[in-house]
Design a protein around this motif. Structure first.
Motif, PDB file in Angstrom:
ATOM      1  N   ASP A  87       0.848  -1.187   0.000  1.00  0.00           N
ATOM      2  CA  ASP A  87       0.000   0.000   0.000  1.00  0.00           C
ATOM      3  C   ASP A  87       0.889   1.245   0.000  1.00  0.00           C
ATOM      4  N   ILE A  88       0.937   1.921  -1.145  1.00  0.00           N
ATOM      5  CA  ILE A  88       1.792   3.091  -1.299  1.00  0.00           C
ATOM      6  C   ILE A  88       1.465   4.153  -0.264  1.00  0.00           C
ATOM      7  N   ALA A  89       0.178   4.301   0.057  1.00  0.00           N
ATOM      8  CA  ALA A  89      -0.247   5.359   0.981  1.00  0.00           C
ATOM      9  C   ALA A  89       0.338   5.181   2.374  1.00  0.00           C
ATOM     10  N   ARG A  90       0.702   3.963   2.747  1.00  0.00           N
ATOM     11  CA  ARG A  90       1.201   3.696   4.099  1.00  0.00           C
ATOM     12  C   ARG A  90       2.726   3.776   4.193  1.00  0.00           C
ATOM     13  N   LEU A  91       3.390   4.038   3.082  1.00  0.00           N
ATOM     14  CA  LEU A  91       4.842   4.080   3.092  1.00  0.00           C
ATOM     15  C   LEU A  91       5.369   5.417   3.605  1.00  0.00           C
ATOM     16  N   SER A  92       6.544   5.380   4.224  1.00  0.00           N
ATOM     17  CA  SER A  92       7.237   6.606   4.607  1.00  0.00           C
ATOM     18  C   SER A  92       7.730   7.310   3.340  1.00  0.00           C
ATOM     19  N   GLU A  93       8.149   8.569   3.483  1.00  0.00           N
ATOM     20  CA  GLU A  93       8.657   9.307   2.327  1.00  0.00           C
ATOM     21  C   GLU A  93       9.889   8.621   1.744  1.00  0.00           C
ATOM     22  N   ASN A  94      10.769   8.105   2.592  1.00  0.00           N
ATOM     23  CA  ASN A  94      11.955   7.410   2.093  1.00  0.00           C
ATOM     24  C   ASN A  94      11.580   6.156   1.325  1.00  0.00           C
ATOM     25  N   ALA A  95      10.603   5.416   1.836  1.00  0.00           N
ATOM     26  CA  ALA A  95      10.166   4.198   1.166  1.00  0.00           C
ATOM     27  C   ALA A  95       9.485   4.515  -0.161  1.00  0.00           C
ATOM     28  N   ARG A  96       8.746   5.609  -0.203  1.00  0.00           N
ATOM     29  CA  ARG A  96       8.111   6.025  -1.456  1.00  0.00           C
ATOM     30  C   ARG A  96       9.169   6.405  -2.490  1.00  0.00           C
ATOM     31  N   ALA A  97      10.224   7.078  -2.052  1.00  0.00           N
ATOM     32  CA  ALA A  97      11.307   7.429  -2.968  1.00  0.00           C
ATOM     33  C   ALA A  97      11.995   6.177  -3.503  1.00  0.00           C
ATOM     34  N   THR A  98      12.188   5.196  -2.630  1.00  0.00           N
ATOM     35  CA  THR A  98      12.779   3.922  -3.061  1.00  0.00           C
ATOM     36  C   THR A  98      11.889   3.239  -4.097  1.00  0.00           C
ATOM     37  N   LEU A  99      10.596   3.257  -3.854  1.00  0.00           N
ATOM     38  CA  LEU A  99       9.648   2.660  -4.790  1.00  0.00           C
ATOM     39  C   LEU A  99       9.732   3.333  -6.153  1.00  0.00           C
ATOM     40  N   ARG A 100       9.774   4.656  -6.164  1.00  0.00           N
ATOM     41  CA  ARG A 100       9.852   5.383  -7.437  1.00  0.00           C
ATOM     42  C   ARG A 100      11.136   5.062  -8.180  1.00  0.00           C
ATOM     43  N   ARG A 101      12.240   4.927  -7.452  1.00  0.00           N
ATOM     44  CA  ARG A 101      13.519   4.643  -8.110  1.00  0.00           C
ATOM     45  C   ARG A 101      13.562   3.231  -8.673  1.00  0.00           C
ATOM     46  N   GLU A 102      13.038   2.261  -7.942  1.00  0.00           N
ATOM     47  CA  GLU A 102      13.279   0.861  -8.255  1.00  0.00           C
ATOM     48  C   GLU A 102      12.153   0.159  -9.000  1.00  0.00           C
ATOM     49  N   ALA A 103      10.926   0.578  -8.812  1.00  0.00           N
ATOM     50  CA  ALA A 103       9.808  -0.207  -9.330  1.00  0.00           C
ATOM     51  C   ALA A 103       8.889   0.551 -10.268  1.00  0.00           C
ATOM     52  N   ILE A 104       9.024   1.878 -10.338  1.00  0.00           N
ATOM     53  CA  ILE A 104       8.128   2.687 -11.164  1.00  0.00           C
ATOM     54  C   ILE A 104       8.943   3.548 -12.116  1.00  0.00           C
ATOM     55  N   GLY A 105       8.613   3.468 -13.399  1.00  0.00           N
ATOM     56  CA  GLY A 105       9.194   4.372 -14.386  1.00  0.00           C
ATOM     57  C   GLY A 105       8.141   5.376 -14.804  1.00  0.00           C
ATOM     58  N   ILE A 106       8.533   6.640 -14.951  1.00  0.00           N
ATOM     59  CA  ILE A 106       7.585   7.689 -15.302  1.00  0.00           C
ATOM     60  C   ILE A 106       8.116   8.480 -16.493  1.00  0.00           C
ATOM     61  N   VAL A 107       7.259   8.654 -17.492  1.00  0.00           N
ATOM     62  CA  VAL A 107       7.592   9.450 -18.672  1.00  0.00           C
ATOM     63  C   VAL A 107       6.632  10.634 -18.722  1.00  0.00           C
ATOM     64  N   PHE A 108       7.189  11.846 -18.733  1.00  0.00           N
ATOM     65  CA  PHE A 108       6.375  13.054 -18.743  1.00  0.00           C
ATOM     66  C   PHE A 108       6.320  13.672 -20.137  1.00  0.00           C
ATOM     67  N   GLN A 109       5.311  14.504 -20.351  1.00  0.00           N
ATOM     68  CA  GLN A 109       5.167  15.195 -21.628  1.00  0.00           C
ATOM     69  C   GLN A 109       6.339  16.129 -21.894  1.00  0.00           C
ATOM     70  N   GLN A 110       6.895  16.725 -20.826  1.00  0.00           N
ATOM     71  CA  GLN A 110       7.951  17.728 -20.982  1.00  0.00           C
ATOM     72  C   GLN A 110       9.360  17.133 -21.019  1.00  0.00           C
ATOM     73  N   PHE A 111       9.484  15.814 -21.117  1.00  0.00           N
ATOM     74  CA  PHE A 111      10.759  15.095 -21.211  1.00  0.00           C
ATOM     75  C   PHE A 111      11.529  15.074 -19.888  1.00  0.00           C
ATOM     76  N   ASN A 112      11.774  16.266 -19.287  1.00  0.00           N
ATOM     77  CA  ASN A 112      12.465  16.362 -17.992  1.00  0.00           C
ATOM     78  C   ASN A 112      13.842  15.716 -18.004  1.00  0.00           C
ATOM     79  N   LEU A 113      14.567  15.864 -19.104  1.00  0.00           N
ATOM     80  CA  LEU A 113      15.949  15.391 -19.140  1.00  0.00           C
ATOM     81  C   LEU A 113      16.852  16.382 -18.404  1.00  0.00           C
TER      82      LEU A 113
END
Length: 238
Positions: A87-113
């Motif tokens: 449950d993402i909502a129950r994670l600490s901020e550090n754990a959420r950051a880990t999740l974003r780095r390791e398990a979720i890829g995000i592609v934005f319209q503005q590229f963000n390179l």
């Protein structure tokens, strides 16, 4: 709470039986001078590993808000977002950051390179942050995305389509469990957008990740396996 157990490239034994992503009664409002403005009103959604889903709707319907909540970029007011049962909502901020780095890829319209990094460095950026840099996989991504002759260039030296291909490669470099895209071809012409979408779908199929894309384009949405439409913060009846 400890960091989530979801790991890139790892599928649970019951992948075919259980959704990778499950959104349950998700709610989100924003404060305004007139009081809370509901944006998401009890969203229920699921997505299996390897499945592709286009999320459509008018501007202001809540599409990007939903994507940001699923991507652990914002917090919901209520409901659950379960990624491999975490449950993402129950994670600490550090754990959420880990999740974003390791398990979720995000592609934005503005590229963000990162303007100060070369193509090769931008491709490796998220993977290096996550400690998951794989030179063999990076070389394969570089080749598949047609970027071999561009690896030493900087973002400002690339076309819009080339920049978006780098953004797709960066998001997939960690072999995420879930790939999210927010109008990924919105700044591209039709030909460049179609090329980027074709490459993205090929790589999604190769990695086996789930793919959730926000788009206004019926033509692009038709290329994904499923389509859902948000209307005033709720999913339209199918």
């Amino acid at each position: 709470m400890n960091a989530p157990s979801v790991r890139a490239g790892q599928a649970p034994a019951d992948t075919l039986a259980s959704p990778l992503l499950r959104v349950v009664n998700l709610r989100k409002s924003y404060a305004t001078p007139q009081g809370p403005l509901p944006v998401l009103r009890g969203i229920d959604l699921s997505l299996r590993a390897g499945e592709t889903l286009a999320l459509m709707g008018e501007s202001g319907s809540g599409k990007s808000t939903l994507l940001h909540l699923v991507g652990a970029l914002d917090r919901a007011d209520g409901g659950e977002i379960l990624l491999d049962g975490v449950d993402i909502a129950r994670l600490s901020e550090n754990a959420r950051a880990t999740l974003r780095r390791e398990a979720i890829g995000i592609v934005f319209q503005q590229f963000n390179l990162v303007a100060s990094l070369t193509v090769a460095e931008n491709l490796a950026f998220q993977a290096r942050l996550a400690g998951r840099y794989d030179p063999i996989w990076q070389a394969r991504l570089t080749q598949r995305l047609g970027l071999e002759r561009l690896v030493s260039r900087y973002p400002e030296q690339l076309s819009g389509g080339q920049q978006q291909r780098v953004a797709v490669g960066r998001a997939l470099a960690v072999r995420p469990r879930l790939l999210l895209a927010d109008e990924p071809t919105g700044n591209l012409d039709e030909a460049a957008g179609d090329a980027v979408m074709s490459l993205t779908l090929e790589l999604v199929a190769e990695t086996g990740c789930a793919f959730l894309m926000v788009t206004h384009s019926l033509r692009l949405a038709a290329r994904l396996e499923r389509r859902e439409t948000l209307v005033a913060g709720a999913l339209a009846a199918s």
